[in-house]
Motif scaffolding. Structure first.
Motif, PDB file in Angstrom:
ATOM      1  N   LEU A  19     -18.163  23.432 -23.035  1.00  0.00           N
ATOM      2  CA  LEU A  19     -17.387  24.641 -23.246  1.00  0.00           C
ATOM      3  C   LEU A  19     -16.135  24.215 -24.019  1.00  0.00           C
ATOM      4  O   LEU A  19     -16.255  23.602 -25.060  1.00  0.00           O
ATOM      5  N   GLU A  20     -14.946  24.460 -23.550  1.00  0.00           N
ATOM      6  CA  GLU A  20     -13.742  24.160 -24.344  1.00  0.00           C
ATOM      7  C   GLU A  20     -12.878  23.103 -23.675  1.00  0.00           C
ATOM      8  O   GLU A  20     -12.165  23.390 -22.713  1.00  0.00           O
ATOM      9  N   PRO A  21     -12.918  21.860 -24.169  1.00  0.00           N
ATOM     10  CA  PRO A  21     -12.134  20.785 -23.551  1.00  0.00           C
ATOM     11  C   PRO A  21     -10.635  21.072 -23.442  1.00  0.00           C
ATOM     12  O   PRO A  21     -10.004  20.720 -22.453  1.00  0.00           O
ATOM     13  N   PHE A  22     -10.057  21.729 -24.443  1.00  0.00           N
ATOM     14  CA  PHE A  22      -8.615  21.984 -24.388  1.00  0.00           C
ATOM     15  C   PHE A  22      -8.243  23.050 -23.367  1.00  0.00           C
ATOM     16  O   PHE A  22      -7.073  23.179 -23.017  1.00  0.00           O
ATOM     17  N   ASP A  23      -9.218  23.805 -22.857  1.00  0.00           N
ATOM     18  CA  ASP A  23      -8.948  24.753 -21.768  1.00  0.00           C
ATOM     19  C   ASP A  23      -8.889  24.035 -20.415  1.00  0.00           C
ATOM     20  O   ASP A  23      -8.524  24.637 -19.414  1.00  0.00           O
ATOM     21  N   ASP A  24      -9.271  22.773 -20.389  1.00  0.00           N
ATOM     22  CA  ASP A  24      -9.150  21.906 -19.211  1.00  0.00           C
ATOM     23  C   ASP A  24      -8.428  20.626 -19.627  1.00  0.00           C
ATOM     24  O   ASP A  24      -8.845  19.516 -19.303  1.00  0.00           O
ATOM     25  N   PHE A  25      -7.337  20.799 -20.346  1.00  0.00           N
ATOM     26  CA  PHE A  25      -6.623  19.673 -20.951  1.00  0.00           C
ATOM     27  C   PHE A  25      -6.195  18.632 -19.923  1.00  0.00           C
ATOM     28  O   PHE A  25      -6.319  17.434 -20.169  1.00  0.00           O
ATOM     29  N   GLU A  26      -5.694  19.070 -18.773  1.00  0.00           N
ATOM     30  CA  GLU A  26      -5.195  18.118 -17.772  1.00  0.00           C
ATOM     31  C   GLU A  26      -6.291  17.181 -17.293  1.00  0.00           C
ATOM     32  O   GLU A  26      -6.059  15.976 -17.122  1.00  0.00           O
ATOM     33  N   ASP A  27      -7.490  17.702 -17.078  1.00  0.00           N
ATOM     34  CA  ASP A  27      -8.606  16.856 -16.646  1.00  0.00           C
ATOM     35  C   ASP A  27      -9.009  15.881 -17.750  1.00  0.00           C
ATOM     36  O   ASP A  27      -9.248  14.693 -17.494  1.00  0.00           O
ATOM     37  N   MET A  28      -9.081  16.372 -18.974  1.00  0.00           N
ATOM     38  CA  MET A  28      -9.438  15.510 -20.097  1.00  0.00           C
ATOM     39  C   MET A  28      -8.375  14.413 -20.274  1.00  0.00           C
ATOM     40  O   MET A  28      -8.714  13.234 -20.412  1.00  0.00           O
ATOM     41  N   GLU A  29      -7.129  14.790 -20.220  1.00  0.00           N
ATOM     42  CA  GLU A  29      -6.031  13.836 -20.341  1.00  0.00           C
ATOM     43  C   GLU A  29      -6.076  12.796 -19.219  1.00  0.00           C
ATOM     44  O   GLU A  29      -5.861  11.606 -19.447  1.00  0.00           O
ATOM     45  N   SER A  30      -6.400  13.238 -18.026  1.00  0.00           N
ATOM     46  CA  SER A  30      -6.478  12.325 -16.879  1.00  0.00           C
ATOM     47  C   SER A  30      -7.549  11.253 -17.096  1.00  0.00           C
ATOM     48  O   SER A  30      -7.338  10.079 -16.785  1.00  0.00           O
ATOM     49  N   LEU A  31      -8.695  11.632 -17.635  1.00  0.00           N
ATOM     50  CA  LEU A  31      -9.747  10.649 -17.899  1.00  0.00           C
ATOM     51  C   LEU A  31      -9.331   9.679 -19.009  1.00  0.00           C
ATOM     52  O   LEU A  31      -9.565   8.478 -18.904  1.00  0.00           O
ATOM     53  N   ILE A  32      -8.695  10.189 -20.046  1.00  0.00           N
ATOM     54  CA  ILE A  32      -8.233   9.305 -21.123  1.00  0.00           C
ATOM     55  C   ILE A  32      -7.219   8.303 -20.569  1.00  0.00           C
ATOM     56  O   ILE A  32      -7.257   7.115 -20.893  1.00  0.00           O
ATOM     57  N   ARG A  33      -6.328   8.764 -19.700  1.00  0.00           N
ATOM     58  CA  ARG A  33      -5.345   7.860 -19.072  1.00  0.00           C
ATOM     59  C   ARG A  33      -6.051   6.812 -18.204  1.00  0.00           C
ATOM     60  O   ARG A  33      -5.670   5.641 -18.206  1.00  0.00           O
ATOM     61  N   ALA A  34      -7.087   7.218 -17.469  1.00  0.00           N
ATOM     62  CA  ALA A  34      -7.833   6.269 -16.629  1.00  0.00           C
ATOM     63  C   ALA A  34      -8.537   5.219 -17.492  1.00  0.00           C
ATOM     64  O   ALA A  34      -8.545   4.034 -17.153  1.00  0.00           O
ATOM     65  N   LEU A  35      -9.120   5.639 -18.614  1.00  0.00           N
ATOM     66  CA  LEU A  35      -9.754   4.691 -19.529  1.00  0.00           C
ATOM     67  C   LEU A  35      -8.722   3.713 -20.082  1.00  0.00           C
ATOM     68  O   LEU A  35      -8.974   2.513 -20.158  1.00  0.00           O
ATOM     69  N   ASN A  36      -7.554   4.242 -20.466  1.00  0.00           N
ATOM     70  CA  ASN A  36      -6.473   3.386 -20.972  1.00  0.00           C
ATOM     71  C   ASN A  36      -6.047   2.365 -19.919  1.00  0.00           C
ATOM     72  O   ASN A  36      -5.854   1.186 -20.227  1.00  0.00           O
ATOM     73  N   ALA A  37      -5.899   2.817 -18.677  1.00  0.00           N
ATOM     74  CA  ALA A  37      -5.451   1.924 -17.601  1.00  0.00           C
ATOM     75  C   ALA A  37      -6.453   0.797 -17.375  1.00  0.00           C
ATOM     76  O   ALA A  37      -6.064  -0.366 -17.220  1.00  0.00           O
ATOM     77  N   LEU A  38      -7.732   1.115 -17.360  1.00  0.00           N
ATOM     78  CA  LEU A  38      -8.749   0.077 -17.181  1.00  0.00           C
ATOM     79  C   LEU A  38      -8.779  -0.869 -18.383  1.00  0.00           C
ATOM     80  O   LEU A  38      -8.935  -2.080 -18.220  1.00  0.00           O
ATOM     81  N   TYR A  39      -8.604  -0.340 -19.571  1.00  0.00           N
ATOM     82  CA  TYR A  39      -8.581  -1.161 -20.779  1.00  0.00           C
ATOM     83  C   TYR A  39      -7.426  -2.167 -20.722  1.00  0.00           C
ATOM     84  O   TYR A  39      -7.593  -3.337 -21.033  1.00  0.00           O
ATOM     85  N   ILE A  40      -6.269  -1.714 -20.298  1.00  0.00           N
ATOM     86  CA  ILE A  40      -5.080  -2.569 -20.246  1.00  0.00           C
ATOM     87  C   ILE A  40      -5.196  -3.635 -19.158  1.00  0.00           C
ATOM     88  O   ILE A  40      -4.750  -4.765 -19.338  1.00  0.00           O
TER      89      ILE A  40
END
Length: 170
Positions: free
Chosen positions: A75-96
């Motif tokens: 559907l529309e990822p930007f309509d659930d921006f906080e959830d999408m942002e949270s996953l990107i932050r989790a990926l970044n944290a694991l990468y670091i």
């Protein structure tokens, strides 16, 4: 994180093998703009919403040796921006923090919005990324328009007003 589903290995949404995350909400702006039901994903609105742990999704991605990207769509990822942002932050944290992770995945976001409609969210994404190639597909579906191949995504898009840009170029 709320989703409609996850496909661990998808080979059609992007030029690289991807984990496809099916986002749960949409304002159906394409339908409203066209004055009729044109959304190819409208049946997803009736599908159940699943709540998943963001860290578990990130670990699930990192444990798959095949995938090289994560695609947010459905559907529309930007309509659930906080959830999408949270996953990107989790990926970044694991990468670091994990020495065995060599590079961040490409992040691809399929949106029906245009850049001027989500400027604040684009700027937020720019501020949270770490060595991440984020690609955003912009534009609503407009029926009876010709399809077009997008070189950035490596796939054919449904109407010629749609296009993809790297986040750094937005």
């Amino acid at each position: 994180m709320k989703v409609k589903g996850i496909i661990d290995e998808d080979f059609v949404q992007y030029k690289k093998p991807s984990m496809f995350i099916i986002m749960p909400n949409c304002s159906f702006k394409c339908d409203k703009e066209c004055g009729c039901n044109v959304c190819q994903n409208s049946e997803l609105a009736a599908a159940p919403i699943i709540t998943m742990d963001t860290q578990e999704i990130a670990k699930r991605y990192w444990s798959n040796p095949i995938t090289e990207a994560i695609v947010f769509g459905g559907l529309e990822p930007f309509d659930d921006f906080e959830d999408m942002e949270s996953l990107i932050r989790a990926l970044n944290a694991l990468y670091i923090t994990c020495f065995d992770i060599k590079e961040m995945p490409d992040i691809v976001i399929y949106t029906g919005y245009y850049p001027d409609e989500i400027k604040d969210k684009i700027e937020e994404l720019k501020s949270i990324t770490v060595d991440t190639n984020i690609v955003i597909k912009f534009g609503r579906f407009i029926p009876n328009k010709p399809h077009r191949f997008d070189d950035v995504l490596g796939v054919e898009l449904s109407s010629d007003n749609q296009y993809a840009k790297k986040l750094e170029d937005c």
